[in-house]
Design an enzyme around this catalytic site. Structure first.
Site, mmCIF file in Angstrom:
data_model
loop_
_atom_site.group_PDB
_atom_site.id
_atom_site.type_symbol
_atom_site.label_atom_id
_atom_site.label_comp_id
_atom_site.label_asym_id
_atom_site.label_seq_id
_atom_site.Cartn_x
_atom_site.Cartn_y
_atom_site.Cartn_z
ATOM 1 N N HIS A 1 4.305 2.200 -7.984
ATOM 2 C CA HIS A 1 3.346 1.075 -7.956
ATOM 3 C C HIS A 1 2.418 1.134 -9.165
ATOM 4 C CE1 HIS A 1 4.108 1.656 -3.499
ATOM 5 N NE2 HIS A 1 4.365 0.371 -3.643
ATOM 6 N N GLY B 1 0.818 -1.214 0.000
ATOM 7 C CA GLY B 1 0.000 0.000 0.000
ATOM 8 C C GLY B 1 0.848 1.258 0.000
ATOM 9 N N ALA B 2 0.223 2.386 0.445
ATOM 10 C CA ALA B 2 0.861 3.711 0.366
ATOM 11 C C ALA B 2 1.347 3.918 -1.072
ATOM 12 C CB ALA B 2 1.999 3.843 1.375
ATOM 13 N N GLN C 1 8.154 -8.983 7.933
ATOM 14 C CA GLN C 1 9.357 -8.480 7.254
ATOM 15 C C GLN C 1 9.894 -7.216 7.923
ATOM 16 O OE1 GLN C 1 7.063 -7.975 3.406
ATOM 17 N NE2 GLN C 1 8.422 -6.236 3.168
ATOM 18 N N GLU D 1 12.149 -2.982 -9.660
ATOM 19 C CA GLU D 1 13.592 -3.247 -9.585
ATOM 20 C C GLU D 1 14.260 -2.427 -8.489
ATOM 21 O OE1 GLU D 1 14.607 -4.578 -14.170
ATOM 22 O OE2 GLU D 1 15.440 -2.723 -13.405
#
Ligand code: PAF
Length: 286
Positions: free
Chosen positions: A37, A31-32, A61, A148
């Site tokens: 994205h 999200g955010a 994580q 990436e």
């Protein structure tokens, strides 16, 4: 856009796509959402009939002293952005759905997880590999897209997919999408919003110094001296510390002190104030 927060709703929606003979792409996120994205979502759109995006801030994580609680959460705004991009399915499980009582399995990818961010964030890539494997099994996409910018993450996920013979997606259907950058070159990241205006300005030194370093190395410059100059440039720009600045084999992430035949990558993590920024660039052979 269909939003699923429970596994059975997700599975029914995916089954309907499959019954209609449609292919499916997955973009896993926490999200955010930002332009980086949305670039992944657009890449997904051209690769499959249907696009699913997952939003799950994955607690496993984050280390004990990391920013899990402070990590930006903006579900309504994210859903609006995804709707505008024509996303078909938003998968937004809760923590209890993802890690029910008694959950006991961890995927650990040796080697490629261990250096770089893995050294300063113990357990981070175990959390990433485990949750991504779950997301793959839940959604079972034909293709999955990752930025990436998180080069080591991408290498870990590809290694996991190969090692576990994953079929949905297969390892070679895990697509890395080039980093989206601000006008001054800073890689887009949800964490950039933690930077003060002065820090944000100074942060542009990171891609600038990295670009100079890759050009020097590509022109045959000494790797050690070039990396030292890079660290010096970051210190002068106001970075408080450099976690790592190295070149590595692009797939195995084995450190290199000179270019060889295989593709190489410059990887850097550096702190400005309390914010840790990471970036990486390809080193092309002359
Ligand atoms: O890159 C991210 O946003 C996360 O690490 C991922 C891949 C969604 C796993 O939680």
């Amino acid at each position: 856009m269909q939003t699923a927060t429970e596994l059975d709703v997700l599975r029914t929606t995916v089954a309907a796509f499959r019954e209609a003979g449609e292919s499916l792409a997955l973009v896993p996120t926490m999200g955010a959402l930002h332009e980086g994205h949305l670039t992944l979502v657009r890449g997904a759109r051209v690769r499959a009939d249907r696009v699913a995006v997952s939003i799950f801030v994955n607690p496993t994580q984050f280390g004990p002293n990391e920013d899990l609680d402070a990590y930006p959460r903006q579900m309504e705004e994210d859903a609006r952005l995804l709707e505008a991009e024509g996303v078909d399915l938003l998968w937004a499980p809760g923590v209890a759905q993802m890690y029910p009582e008694g959950f006991a399995t961890t995927i650990s990818v040796a080697g490629v997880s261990e250096g770089f961010c893995g050294a300063s964030r113990p357990g981070h890539f175990d959390g990433v590999a485990t949750v991504v494997c779950k997301l793959f099994n839940q959604v079972r996409p034909d293709v999955a897209l990752f930025g990436e910018k998180d080069w080591q993450q991408l290498a870990v996920i590809r290694r996991m997919a190969r090692d576990l013979d994953l079929t949905a997606p297969q390892a070679d259907a895990i697509v890395g999408v080039p980093t989206v950058r601000e006008a001054d070159g800073l890689a887009m990241s949800s964490r950039n919003r933690y930077l003060s205006p002065e820090q944000r300005k100074a942060a542009a030194a990171l891609p600038r110094a990295m670009r100079e370093a890759t050009e020097r190395i590509e022109a045959g410059g000494d790797v050690g001296a070039t990396l030292q100059a890079l660290e010096q440039a970051l210190a002068e720009a106001g970075f408080s510390s450099v976690d790592y600045a190295d070149i590595a084999d692009a797939a195995s992430l084995a450190r290199l002190d000179r270019l060889g035949e295989a593709p190489a990558r410059l990887l850097v993590a550096a702190r400005i104030g309390s914010t840790r920024l990471i970036d990486n660039m390809a080193i092309d052979k002359a």
